[in-house]
Motif scaffolding. Structure first.
Motif: not given
Length: 310
Positions: A236-241, A252-253, A258-263, A265-269
């Motif tokens: 799970a992405l903690s930036s968008c969920g 891909f991340m 970026v998130c593949l659903v909402c675009d 920005p995200c990082k490896d952490r």
């Protein structure tokens, strides 16, 4: 015909292996099946399909209502323990002041008897002994293994173990913990996660034919459209969920950032691995054996039970 006495001999001076098993003495083990393991889409507290799921950075998923109630109960318990600890400190301070006053009065009385009495009077050294310890011929030293049993048993012959004896309250921790991982956890460290439901035509037909409920929901990876099951590793992405399968998340991340659903920005952490669901197979699951340890405590007459899973 004579009966078998190998399992019915109760006249021995020791317990046989079969008698220990019947009494539950020692470590009892039991293999857990699939019904005893939580699926990936269930709350770790209520064990039901989650509603408004929230996740910690260790990958434990909870319902929003359940985790808020858990934090509220923990804070109330912390306040109660802090009040009890403060009351105990005040009581100890009063007892220490009273003890010093009595000791000073006793020393003055001994000084007066020493100078004005016919015979000298000496202080009794036995008063300085520990009231909570063992004395006389019954004096023994508790081992580290028996300390817990000695603290909890109700033995009327020990002043510190009588039912009416006061229980010492240790200083409690002031932080809330994760109910699943037992590490420090605050409400601001939680983040909401979003699963992508399968809205295909077949699933819509099934929903129309049967009563729609949270148990009938199926989730898919928004990238590869694969149905999520207990056998898959999820991230799970903690930036968008948003939740993806581990293969898509690690492929891909880190490249697109970026998130593949909402675009967003995200990082490896921001990639958080969710705890996998249970399948009941030893190759997939780690904790499939439950242990129950029973030890007969010294002088208690009851068994000390410790539960644990490995």
């Amino acid at each position: 015909m004579p009966q078998r006495h190998s399992k019915n001999n109760n006249d021995l001076a020791y317990f046989t292996y079969d008698e220990k098993k019947k009494l539950g003495y020692g470590t009892q083990r039991e293999r857990l099946g699939k019904d005893s393991i939580k699926p990936f889409d269930a709350c770790s507290l209520c064990l039901k399909p989650f509603i408004d799921p929230m996740c910690c950075h260790k990958g434990h998923v909870f319902c929003r209502e359940c985790i808020l109630e858990c934090f509220l109960a923990q804070k109330k318990d912390i306040q109660r323990r802090l009040a009890a600890h403060a009351s105990q400190k005040n009581q100890d301070k009063d007892e220490e002041e009273e003890r010093l006053m009595l000791q000073k009065a006793r020393e003055l009385d001994e000084f007066d008897q020493q100078n004005h009495g016919a015979l000298p009077r000496y202080s009794d050294k036995s008063q300085n002994q520990d009231k909570n310890g063992f004395h006389g011929a019954n004096s023994v030293k508790a081992t580290s293994f028996e300390e817990e049993a000695l603290r909890t048993m109700k033995a009327f012959w020990l002043p510190s173990a009588t039912p009416g004896a006061s229980v010492r309250v240790e200083a409690p921790e002031t932080h809330t913990v994760c109910p699943e991982g037992k590490e420090k956890l605050k409400l601001k460290n939680l983040f909401a996660i979003r699963f992508t439901e399968d809205n295909s035509e077949e699933e819509e037909k099934k929903a129309k034919s049967s009563s729609s409920s949270s148990y009938d929901k199926t989730y898919i990876c928004p990238s590869c459209k694969v149905t999520l099951t207990n056998t898959m590793s999820l991230v799970a992405l903690s930036s968008c969920g948003h939740v993806f399968c581990k293969k898509c998340g690690e492929k891909f991340m880190p490249v697109d950032k970026v998130c593949l659903v909402c675009d967003k920005p995200c990082k490896d952490r921001n990639l958080v691995g969710l705890k996998k669901g249970g399948t009941g197979f030893a190759e997939h699951d780690d904790h499939l054996e439950a242990k129950e340890y029973k030890h007969l405590g010294s002088g208690s007459g009851l068994g000390m039970v410790r539960m644990g899973k490995t």
